[in-house]
Design a protein around this motif. Sequence first.
Motif, short mmCIF file in Angstrom:
data_model
loop_
_atom_site.label_atom_id
_atom_site.label_comp_id
_atom_site.label_asym_id
_atom_site.label_seq_id
_atom_site.Cartn_x
_atom_site.Cartn_y
_atom_site.Cartn_z
N LEU A 45 2.03 -89.13 26.80
CA LEU A 45 1.29 -87.95 26.40
C LEU A 45 1.39 -86.85 27.46
CD1 LEU A 45 -1.30 -87.20 24.21
CD2 LEU A 45 -2.23 -86.88 26.50
N VAL A 46 1.67 -85.65 27.00
CA VAL A 46 1.60 -84.46 27.85
C VAL A 46 0.35 -83.70 27.41
CG1 VAL A 46 2.76 -82.36 28.60
CG2 VAL A 46 4.11 -84.39 28.03
N PRO A 47 -0.67 -83.64 28.23
CA PRO A 47 -1.94 -83.05 27.81
C PRO A 47 -1.85 -81.54 27.62
CG PRO A 47 -2.03 -83.63 30.12
CD PRO A 47 -0.75 -84.19 29.60
N ALA A 48 -2.78 -81.00 26.84
CA ALA A 48 -2.85 -79.57 26.61
C ALA A 48 -3.18 -78.84 27.91
CB ALA A 48 -3.91 -79.27 25.56
N GLY A 49 -2.70 -77.61 28.02
CA GLY A 49 -3.07 -76.80 29.16
C GLY A 49 -1.95 -75.93 29.69
N GLU A 50 -2.26 -75.19 30.74
CA GLU A 50 -1.32 -74.28 31.35
C GLU A 50 -0.34 -75.02 32.28
OE1 GLU A 50 -3.54 -71.29 33.39
OE2 GLU A 50 -3.93 -70.15 31.54
#
Length: 272
Positions: A45-50
Amino acid sequence: MKICARILLSLCCLVSLSAGLVTFSHGQDLPNPAISKIDNAPMVLVPAGEFIYGMDQAELDTVLKKLGTYKSELFQTTFSKQTKNLPAYYIDKYEVTNEQYAKFIKATNHRKPHYSSDSRYNHPKQPVTGVGIDDAKAYAKWAGKRLPSEEEWEKAARGPNGLLWPWGNTPSGKKYNGKQQANWLPVQVGSFPAGDSPYKASDMAGNVWELTSAIWYDSSPAMRGGSFLNAGAYTLTVTRWAPGPPAQADGANWLGFRCVMDITPETLKNLR
């Protein structure tokens, strides 16, 4: 409703990497890593965000000088440094393997890879090579996934803080299958765990160049990551290139791919 659900999932995720789960505000836990049911591929998983995307030319020129690399036209296509924001997504931990691609062929009767009968390239755990952009897209669709955008590929490779290589900012020919290893072939995926990215994606430097859904400046499909033939600047997380016309259609021994999966109620049914 589907679009609203996707936005909710993207915006409301709370990441708990140490626990091996990702919890959303509505109470659903997601595995990390996970397994894609159709092709049996591990996904992280690549988490949401900048995250930091690209690199300014002055900074890139400094890196190239330190590496002793000629400032060719190739490196002028690197995107300028900027901050971007992506929703959460899954990405294959490894490049798609011959074993997984064979399952796709059996299910769809798709054409075989160019190197399917070559013992140097057809080990089950080697990344599949000898496939073109249309083959990669067909596989991704069958698996309930898609090819990554360049932004998705780069974030998965360098993390949120803009690493130069997946493992950090110090070059090391020992952490990936590249020119300094002198294997001159793709190796079994996951053979260099010390080179994993911050999100635990493997082989995002070296082994085989990886196709994306994006277009390079000359209208060819963009590829990332470098291969067993490359070292240094060619394996930077920001380096972009493209295969020539023959490889676009039929692949090459240095070209492969991995897939991503959106986080929606529908696609999550394909995970375990």
